[in-house]
Design an enzyme around this catalytic site. Structure first.
Site, short mmCIF file in Angstrom:
data_model
loop_
_atom_site.label_atom_id
_atom_site.label_comp_id
_atom_site.label_asym_id
_atom_site.label_seq_id
_atom_site.Cartn_x
_atom_site.Cartn_y
_atom_site.Cartn_z
N ARG A 215 0.97 -1.10 -0.15
CA ARG A 215 0.09 -0.16 -0.13
C ARG A 215 1.00 1.21 0.02
O ARG A 215 1.80 1.29 0.65
CB ARG A 215 -0.95 0.06 1.38
CG ARG A 215 -1.92 -1.01 1.12
CD ARG A 215 -3.17 -0.65 0.29
NE ARG A 215 -4.29 -1.55 0.30
CZ ARG A 215 -4.46 -2.33 -0.74
NH1 ARG A 215 -3.70 -2.61 -1.64
NH2 ARG A 215 -5.60 -3.27 -0.60
N HIS A 263 -1.79 0.87 -9.82
CA HIS A 263 -2.33 -0.31 -8.89
C HIS A 263 -2.81 -1.44 -9.64
O HIS A 263 -3.93 -1.91 -9.78
CB HIS A 263 -3.25 0.51 -8.14
CG HIS A 263 -3.66 -0.42 -6.79
ND1 HIS A 263 -4.13 0.31 -5.66
CD2 HIS A 263 -3.84 -1.53 -6.62
CE1 HIS A 263 -4.35 -0.80 -4.82
NE2 HIS A 263 -3.91 -1.89 -5.41
#
Ligand code: GLV
Length: 300
Positions: A215, A263
């Protein structure tokens, strides 16, 4: 069985998920949020993809939240998430394989200096650098969950010196000095937020590669940029960011030593993940054991 399906989805994605889930569990009724609220007393479970905060409010009979995402940090940070409802993470074999591929690609490209060759191509520069063997490269994988273990195993198959680290295991500091390639696959929790900071970067060998597949909030961006600009870190491969999409003016976009992905290192694959979600929903219905449950106080 009435089920809520919702989350942060691209146009058309809800339908793709609904079709995949309905094919795997045709006996259920798959509802979007307005339809679920209209039948609030009958909705027993929610299948969610990184849903915006508040998405699970107003469903008093909810008995399971099944995530379609592997990481549940945003879900758990939602103060309106009902406190006693079990939450299950996604463990999708196709997603795990894709993550291992991305980690392998980054390792190969860092080891062989392919990112440096790409920079030279952009400059029209024909220049060869020394070639090292895989067994001369230390790779450290942070996180030993499904994805961390799969990535480490895949990379080890090619002969790299791979170490895995888990937060509740041996200390991290002694491993950093050997890590020419550092791959982050930790869950984001209060204990791992900001772990990739100036202190950690300074402990890596000079010119090491940093690969963040966890993350964005695992990394202190200012520290990484400083380490890249000083040459202490040779290259960063980043898939995840504090803010997504990454703001257009962020320094990462045009940094010559940053390779970024939107992502996309590993997407949940509806073809396999629908079966995983449905297995849990059937277990809920039939009183069986639920798989991949999150320990909420631990954060993953
Ligand atoms: C993606 O980042 C996921 O957690 O599934």
């Amino acid at each position: 069985m009435k089920l809520l399906l919702c989350g942060q989805m691209e146009a058309g994605e809800w339908q793709v998920w609904r079709d995949a889930l309905a094919a795997a569990m045709p006996e259920a009724q798959w509802l979007d949020r307005p339809a679920a609220l209209a039948a609030a007393d009958e909705v027993q479970a929610a299948v969610v993809a990184n849903p915006p905060p508040g998405s699970l409010q107003g469903l008093p009979r909810l008995r399971l939240v099944q995530s379609l995402w592997a990481g549940v940090d945003r879900l758990l940070a939602d103060p309106t998430l009902p406190p006693d409802v079990p939450v299950a993470r996604m463990v999708d074999p196709a997603m795990t394989a894709a993550m291992a591929e991305t980690a392998l690609w980054a390792t190969l490209a860092l080891h062989r200096g392919f990112f440096a060759y790409a920079r030279r191509q952009a400059r029209g520069e024909w220049r060869v650098h020394a070639q090292r063997r895989a067994d001369e490269i230390g790779v450290l994988v942070l996180g030993q969950g499904e994805m961390g273990r799969a990535a480490a195993a895949r990379i080890a198959q090619l002969g790299y010196r791979v170490q895995g680290w888990r937060r509740d295991g041996s200390p991290l500091a002694p491993l950093l000095g050997q890590a020419q390639v550092l791959i982050n696959l930790l869950p984001l929790t209060p204990a791992t937020r900001g772990l990739l900071d100036a202190k950690l970067f300074a402990a890596l060998p000079p010119g090491a590669g940093v690969v963040n597949l966890g993350r964005g909030a695992h990394v202190v961006d200012a520290d990484l940029l400083a380490a890249l600009n000083a040459g202490a870190i040779g290259q960063a491969v980043l898939d995840v960011f504090h803010q997504e999409p990454l703001p257009a003016d962020h320094a990462y976009w045009r940094h010559p030593r940053v390779t970024l992905l939107p992502h996309a290192a590993a997407l949940t694959d509806p073809r396999s993940a629908a079966a995983v979600a449905v297995a849990n929903l059937r277990a809920l219905r039939d009183g069986g054991a639920l798989a991949h449950l999150v320990q909420r106080p631990r954060g993953y």
